[in-house]
Design an enzyme around this catalytic site. Structure first.
Site: not given
Ligand SMILES: *[C@@H]1O[C@H](CO)[C@@H](O)[C@H](O)[C@H]1NC(C)=O
Ligand SMILES: *[C@@H]1O[C@H](CO)[C@@H](O)[C@H](O)[C@H]1NC(C)=O
Ligand SMILES: *[C@@H]1O[C@H](CO)[C@@H](O)[C@H](O)[C@H]1NC(C)=O
Length: 365
Positions: A98, A139, A257, A346
């Site tokens: 990212g 990305e 997360y 992730w």
């Protein structure tokens, strides 16, 4: 029925029972990166079939894949380190991420010569560092031309990977947007299906507190099921299926997360409650292990919403949407029922004492 027909039927049933397939049984994967909070030797690799090491870089001048000097040591020992606890775990080197520049990937993919440089260097770096596969994390291609160049890149990459070793070719995967359409630009699904072992579907970050376009109300960032006005993981998987990709080439991403919001009114704390923006960190992101500590330290109330499949907790004006064991369990059963190849998470350092990884691992069995 003639004997011949019976014999034929018998063998047909036998073959249907035991398909002669070398395909993966299931992928239970996770991503790791340096400075994530744990070192490679801390990973409980018995809970995974594949671990992706992130990220290798794309040199914007030469178009070679490189590993930064900071990462040389941890990447070169990564595979042998994680294989100490689980000798059969496979490792892949993930390229990009990212924070890399999508325009560098677009430039690389636009010319045959730079594609070849990228491909050849990716294979030689994977082999020299001991990885068993490569994962492209561009990305994201922005328009039809870039998508079609991605298709060419994957065509040529597959040829090169098979040519390099016909016995044990490197695995080839890509981390992709949750949907086969990136804001109405379609991924090259035929090339993806022909060339990749699987895609890692990034099924999270749909709706976040720092995003300027979001209405300021609390919400899940990785909800499984449709909620009016929100995208969802199931709609993303359906779009990939609808575009023609086999479910057996899809690996579903799950976040370790969540995102914290600042509530307008501490007494109004459901999904869709007014909020002013991020809490806890600048973009509101917070690892699962830190969410568990927040719940503990603040005696926060924890809620599971099975309609959208998402957990949240709140205390005072802080509201956090995340995936706890219930959401992970529901997503793993969903992936299994849909016939997906597996899941990835992730990222591994977000887990709290392996609770989520163990839930996912045993949930699939
Ligand atoms: C690693 O996972 C296995 C399988 O769930 C478990 O038995 C073991 O206790 C875990 N190891 C650590 C150090 O947590
Ligand atoms: C195939 O492999 C050979 C030997 O490693 C190499 O010289 C050749 O360039 C490769 N061809 C392609 C298309 O990658
Ligand atoms: C779950 O979330 C949906 C969507 O926001 C909401 O309509 C529903 O009331 C919630 N269910 C519970 C039990 O909170």
């Amino acid at each position: 029925m003639a004997l011949q027909n019976l014999i034929f039927l018998f063998f047909s049933l036998l073959i249907a029972q035991f398909p002669f397939s070398t395909a993966q049984n299931v992928v239970k994967a996770t991503y790791w990166f340096p400075d994530s909070g744990i070192s490679a030797s801390d990973i409980n690799s018995t809970l995974f079939t594949h671990i992706l090491c992130a990220f290798a870089d794309l040199n914007s001048q030469t178009y070679e894949v490189t590993i930064s000097s900071n990462n040389q040591n941890s990447f070169s020992t990564f595979t042998s380190t994680v294989q100490q606890k689980n000798p059969s775990v496979k490792t892949l080197l993930s390229i990009g991420g990212g924070n890399s520049k999508a325009s560098d990937f677009a430039a690389m993919a636009s010319q045959a010569s730079s594609r070849k440089t990228f491909i050849d260097s990716s294979i030689s770096i994977a082999r020299s560092y001991g990885f068993q596969g490569l994962d492209l994390d561009w990305e994201t291609p922005q328009n039809d031309l870039e998508m079609s160049n991605l298709g060419l890149l994957l065509d040529e990459w597959r040829i090169a990977v098979n040519n390099e070793s016909s016995d044990s070719p490197l695995l080839l995967t890509a981390a992709v947007f949750y949907s086969s359409d990136h804001y109405s630009v379609s991924f090259p699904v035929d090339s993806i299906g022909n060339n990749l072992d699987w895609i890692n579907i990034m099924a999270y970050d749909y709706y976040t507190p720092a995003s300027y376009s979001s209405p300021k109300v609390t919400g899940a960032h990785a909800l499984l099921y449709y909620q009016p006005g929100r995208v969802s993981t199931s709609s993303g998987v359906d779009s990939w299926t609808g575009a023609g990709l086999s479910a057996t080439q899809m690996v579903l991403g799950m976040p370790y997360y969540g995102f914290a919001w600042k509530l307008v009114d501490p007494e109004n704390h459901g999904i869709g409650s007014p909020a002013t923006g991020p809490a806890v960190s600048s973009d509101g992101s917070i690892r699962y292990v830190d969410i568990k500590a927040f719940i503990q330290n603040n005696a926060a109330t924890s809620v599971y919403n099975s309609t959208v499949v998402a957990n949240y907790c709140y205390s005072g004006t802080t509201w956090i949407g995340f995936d706890d064991v219930e959401a992970i369990r529901a997503k793993v059963s969903y992936a299994k029922e849909k016939g997906l190849l597996g899941y990835f998470t992730w990222h591994v350092a977000g887990d709290d004492n392996w609770v989520l990884s163990q839930e996912a691992y045993s949930g699939w069995n």
